[in-house]
Design an enzyme around this catalytic site. Structure first.
Site, PDB file in Angstrom:
ATOM      1  N   THR A   5      -5.721   1.081   4.224  1.00  0.00           N
ATOM      2  CA  THR A   5      -4.556   0.475   3.593  1.00  0.00           C
ATOM      3  C   THR A   5      -4.356  -0.934   4.112  1.00  0.00           C
ATOM      4  O   THR A   5      -5.127  -1.418   4.932  1.00  0.00           O
ATOM      5  CB  THR A   5      -3.298   1.317   3.895  1.00  0.00           C
ATOM      6  OG1 THR A   5      -2.265   0.926   3.015  1.00  0.00           O
ATOM      7  CG2 THR A   5      -2.839   1.166   5.325  1.00  0.00           C
ATOM      8  N   GLY A  49       5.683   0.623   9.216  1.00  0.00           N
ATOM      9  CA  GLY A  49       4.589   0.937   8.311  1.00  0.00           C
ATOM     10  C   GLY A  49       3.383   1.377   9.112  1.00  0.00           C
ATOM     11  O   GLY A  49       3.265   1.054  10.293  1.00  0.00           O
TER      12      GLY A  49
END
Length: 180
Positions: A5, A49
């Protein structure tokens, strides 16, 4: 580096933003394109995150949030305590995930080895397979573009998604804005 990601965090003059793409990859296959890998913690006062193994990241989020609550939301104290626990626990040391956490005062990268890194410029950090692309784009936009914090994060992640095969352009952001 994790091939999973891209997460980008930016602490600007008026707000702090975290953003991430939605791609979940397994080897060279895209499993999902709309995953959310960012969170609001402590009632929305802290943004976080992750990049890496999803199961590992959820364990780390839970542990970090517990520590954050025990420090009454003091992000600096929380990342130090988190790092201590991460490094001394044999199971945690094997987790394959990294995290970015930020509020309006601080931004930190928490590595898979228990390291805590505050970016040199104090305002831009990125992790994941497209992290370096997003970081470079964010630095350039921060220096030369006249756009708000959220647009800077979105555009930087979009650039990373156009370059990195493990990152897409399905971008999600969360923001902490200064009170007006």
């Amino acid at each position: 580096m994790f091939h999973a990601t891209t997460i980008l965090a930016y602490k600007g003059n008026k707000g702090s933003i975290i953003g991430g793409d939605g791609q979940v990859s397994f080897g060279n296959t895209v499993l999902k394109g709309n995953a959310v890998k960012i969170r609001k913690l402590l009632g929305g006062k802290i943004l976080a995150g992750f990049a890496g193994s999803t199961a590992d990241a959820f364990n780390l989020f839970d542990m970090f949030e517990r520590i954050l609550e025990s420090t009454k939301g003091d992000l600096l104290k929380a990342v130090i305590e988190f790092s201590k626990e991460w490094r001394k626990d044999k199971v945690l040391r094997k987790l394959e995930a990294m995290m970015l956490v930020l509020d309006r005062e601080h931004i930190f990268l928490l590595s898979g080895t228990g390291d805590v890194v505050e970016p040199e410029d104090g305002k831009i950090a990125a992790i994941g397979s497209g992290g370096n692309y997003a970081l470079a784009a964010a630095r350039a936009l921060d220096k030369f573009a006249d756009i708000n914090e959220e647009e800077l994060v979105k555009e930087s992640l979009k650039i990373a998604g156009e370059i990195c095969i493990y990152t897409n352009t399905n971008i999600k952001t969360y923001a902490l804005w200064d009170e007006k």
